[in-house]
Design an enzyme around this catalytic site. Structure first.
Site, mmCIF file in Angstrom:
data_model
loop_
_atom_site.group_PDB
_atom_site.id
_atom_site.type_symbol
_atom_site.label_atom_id
_atom_site.label_comp_id
_atom_site.label_asym_id
_atom_site.label_seq_id
_atom_site.Cartn_x
_atom_site.Cartn_y
_atom_site.Cartn_z
ATOM 1 N N HIS A 135 79.815 -59.381 43.316
ATOM 2 C CA HIS A 135 80.284 -60.729 42.933
ATOM 3 C C HIS A 135 79.836 -61.784 43.939
ATOM 4 O O HIS A 135 79.495 -62.907 43.559
ATOM 5 C CB HIS A 135 81.812 -60.763 42.836
ATOM 6 C CG HIS A 135 82.373 -60.255 41.536
ATOM 7 N ND1 HIS A 135 82.027 -60.786 40.317
ATOM 8 C CD2 HIS A 135 83.265 -59.272 41.270
ATOM 9 C CE1 HIS A 135 82.686 -60.147 39.348
ATOM 10 N NE2 HIS A 135 83.441 -59.220 39.900
ATOM 11 N N HIS A 169 81.391 -53.205 43.801
ATOM 12 C CA HIS A 169 81.650 -54.131 42.690
ATOM 13 C C HIS A 169 81.970 -55.533 43.223
ATOM 14 O O HIS A 169 81.438 -56.531 42.735
ATOM 15 C CB HIS A 169 82.813 -53.576 41.845
ATOM 16 C CG HIS A 169 83.209 -54.432 40.686
ATOM 17 N ND1 HIS A 169 83.108 -54.008 39.384
ATOM 18 C CD2 HIS A 169 83.720 -55.690 40.628
ATOM 19 C CE1 HIS A 169 83.525 -54.976 38.575
ATOM 20 N NE2 HIS A 169 83.919 -56.007 39.315
ATOM 21 N N GLU A 170 82.838 -55.598 44.246
ATOM 22 C CA GLU A 170 83.268 -56.906 44.758
ATOM 23 C C GLU A 170 82.148 -57.596 45.533
ATOM 24 O O GLU A 170 81.975 -58.823 45.418
ATOM 25 C CB GLU A 170 84.520 -56.768 45.623
ATOM 26 C CG GLU A 170 85.738 -56.183 44.907
ATOM 27 C CD GLU A 170 86.073 -56.859 43.588
ATOM 28 O OE1 GLU A 170 85.782 -58.069 43.435
ATOM 29 O OE2 GLU A 170 86.607 -56.174 42.693
ATOM 30 N N CYS A 194 85.953 -55.378 34.591
ATOM 31 C CA CYS A 194 85.951 -56.527 35.505
ATOM 32 C C CYS A 194 86.847 -57.608 34.922
ATOM 33 O O CYS A 194 86.787 -57.901 33.727
ATOM 34 C CB CYS A 194 84.523 -57.046 35.651
ATOM 35 S SG CYS A 194 84.383 -58.506 36.694
ATOM 36 N N LEU A 195 87.664 -58.228 35.782
ATOM 37 C CA LEU A 195 88.558 -59.295 35.330
ATOM 38 C C LEU A 195 87.780 -60.487 34.790
ATOM 39 O O LEU A 195 88.316 -61.265 34.003
ATOM 40 C CB LEU A 195 89.459 -59.745 36.493
ATOM 41 C CG LEU A 195 90.344 -58.653 37.112
ATOM 42 C CD1 LEU A 195 91.081 -59.186 38.326
ATOM 43 C CD2 LEU A 195 91.306 -58.094 36.078
ATOM 44 N N GLY A 228 90.594 -55.226 42.908
ATOM 45 C CA GLY A 228 89.801 -56.050 43.811
ATOM 46 C C GLY A 228 89.576 -57.403 43.179
ATOM 47 O O GLY A 228 89.677 -57.550 41.953
ATOM 48 N N GLN A 265 85.369 -65.395 41.634
ATOM 49 C CA GLN A 265 86.104 -65.162 40.387
ATOM 50 C C GLN A 265 87.243 -66.153 40.182
ATOM 51 O O GLN A 265 87.753 -66.286 39.064
ATOM 52 C CB GLN A 265 86.673 -63.736 40.356
ATOM 53 C CG GLN A 265 85.602 -62.664 40.270
ATOM 54 C CD GLN A 265 86.226 -61.293 40.181
ATOM 55 O OE1 GLN A 265 86.556 -60.690 41.187
ATOM 56 N NE2 GLN A 265 86.427 -60.797 38.969
#
Ligand code: ZN
Length: 195
Positions: A149, A145-146, A103-104, A43, A48
């Site tokens: 963000h 999670h997304e 997480c990226l 995702g 991000q």
């Protein structure tokens, strides 16, 4: 963008239907798809990559690093590429599921995060059409999670901080342990008093 960048702590703004159909946003969706695949991740949220707008992309298609048992435990199933714009989430009241998450935007680390097991989410797709879906298992975790963000939150805000590990030590010590073992060994987040 990586942890410490203020954009990751800033609530993102919704998109209008006119904006969604614009070439700019359609190109951004393609760019996010490519970025997510290269990373690789399951995702990606627009903040991000430096855009403070309510746009996320999801795709979960590589399960080669997990055993059949781990996939079943996580209720993790393949998810084709799709887009969620202006998502509104309602969590279902169930016992939370606890799994390691990364997480990226926080590269190199993982931590144990409790999340609702199932939810309902309303959103617009990449054409601006309204959708409502129910999600559970790992897919519900990705969505939570997304959407975090988009609200300026990172998984570390919800993780049991004493379980946070770098990737190498996750492989070395934790990957094959039960969640109960991890929680028991790491202990609670209550640090001794500083007074
Ligand atoms: Zn993330």
């Amino acid at each position: 963008m990586q942890i410490g960048d203020p954009i990751l702590r800033t609530p993102a703004r919704p998109l209008s239907t006119e904006e969604i159909s614009s070439p700019e946003i359609q190109e951004l969706i393609l760019e996010m798809k490519a970025t997510m695949r290269v990373a690789p991740g399951v995702g990606l949220a627009a903040p991000q990559i430096g855009r403070s707008i309510q746009l996320i992309v999801i795709e979960d298609r590589n399960h080669s690093h997990l055993t059949a048992e781990q996939l079943a435990e996580r209720e993790r199933y393949l998810q084709p590429f799709h887009v969620m714009i202006n998502p509104k989430i309602a969590l279902h009241e169930t016992e939370p599921a606890e799994f390691f998450e990364g997480c990226l935007s926080v590269p190199g680390f993982m931590g144990l995060v409790p999340r609702a097991k199932s939810l309902t989410v309303e959103f617009l797709d990449e054409k601006g059409a309204p959708n409502i879906i129910q999600a559970s298992g790992w897919y519900a975790r990705i969505i939570q999670h997304e959407i975090d963000h988009l609200n300026g939150f990172l998984y570390l805000d919800r993780a049991y901080l004493r379980t946070v590990t770098n990737d190498l030590n996750f492989e070395r010590f934790w990957r094959n342990e039960s969640i109960a073992f991890v929680k028991n060994l790491c202990g609670s987040n209550d640090a001794p008093s500083t007074q």
